[in-house]
Enzyme design. Sequence first.
Site, PDB file in Angstrom:
ATOM      1  N   HIS A   1       0.819  -1.219   0.000  1.00  0.00           N
ATOM      2  CA  HIS A   1       0.000   0.000   0.000  1.00  0.00           C
ATOM      3  C   HIS A   1       0.851   1.266   0.000  1.00  0.00           C
ATOM      4  O   HIS A   1       0.348   2.353   0.298  1.00  0.00           O
ATOM      5  CB  HIS A   1      -0.953   0.006   1.201  1.00  0.00           C
ATOM      6  CG  HIS A   1      -2.045  -1.018   1.083  1.00  0.00           C
ATOM      7  ND1 HIS A   1      -2.879  -1.363   2.114  1.00  0.00           N
ATOM      8  CD2 HIS A   1      -2.446  -1.769   0.022  1.00  0.00           C
ATOM      9  CE1 HIS A   1      -3.749  -2.289   1.705  1.00  0.00           C
ATOM     10  NE2 HIS A   1      -3.494  -2.560   0.450  1.00  0.00           N
TER      11      HIS A   1
ATOM     12  N   SER B   1      -7.359  -6.758   9.835  1.00  0.00           N
ATOM     13  CA  SER B   1      -8.768  -7.088  10.060  1.00  0.00           C
ATOM     14  C   SER B   1      -9.370  -7.896   8.924  1.00  0.00           C
ATOM     15  O   SER B   1     -10.495  -8.371   9.034  1.00  0.00           O
ATOM     16  CB  SER B   1      -9.577  -5.795  10.252  1.00  0.00           C
ATOM     17  OG  SER B   1      -9.467  -5.002   9.083  1.00  0.00           O
TER      18      SER B   1
END
Length: 253
Positions: free
Chosen positions: A126, A195
Amino acid sequence: MQEIKRGSFVERDKNGPERVFKNIVILTGAGISAESGVATFRDNDGLWENHKIEDVATPEAFARDPVLVQSFYNARRAHLHTVKPNAAHKALARLQKELPGDVTIVTQNVDDLHERGGADAVMHMHGELVKVRCRACATVHDWIIDCTAESKCPTCERLGTLRPHIVWFGELPFHMEEIAEKLQACDLFISVGTSGNVYPAAGFVSNVQETGKAHTIEVNLEPSEGASLFAERRQGKAGELLPNLVQELLNMG
Ligand code: OAD
């Protein structure tokens, strides 16, 4: 703290031939940096440092309000100077150095705590806070100070063309081909502090399961969205669990 073990390699060691892992891929997310004091994304009512993600982490947001977006990432970059790698980052760096095999760290994090914890060859899928990219000449530059409309690209010398070297929503993550090869080849996949909400990273465990040759472990404070896909789960803080997990892996080698 609760430890859930299903099909754990530790148990398998007791009952069958020892399995030594030679190609390990570790995916990390915001949870690994939480104990260093870097905010996670989804633990604060969906706000990231008081901003909605869509207001600061999309190309549309940058086009609409470049000053807000640059100042948001300038603040995150400046915050890096105030935080330090924790025991989890250091444990993974130790594994990379000491395991006689290939240990690939793939991170969704844009901080530089893996590197400062001693890791090398970290794949930042990212992007990275400590880099900026020129929208005119596409050159990527190391960048540790603020980036503004007055900043000049060191390569093409244009003003105001630099943007954070961050993958925003709607943009393609970096290193995907190399990551796919590593996932295909791995015999152990470990996911830490994520998550499981954002693809493609959230799909890595399924990619690995499809090869049929890798053990999978989730290390997370709470079960992630994809927790049931992992063969083994260790629940708790990464800084407490990873040093032990790394020691177990090194003891096997
Ligand atoms: P999240 O904030 O969605 O999830 C962090 C996870 O870490 C949660 O499951 C927590 O329970 C867990 N956690 C918190 N503290 C922990 C600790 N001390 N030890 C272990 N686990 C802990 O962060 P990510 O999954 O990394 O993308 O988010 C994925 C992507 O969504 C980010 O890279 C970012 C975001 O939007 C982009 O910016 C493109």
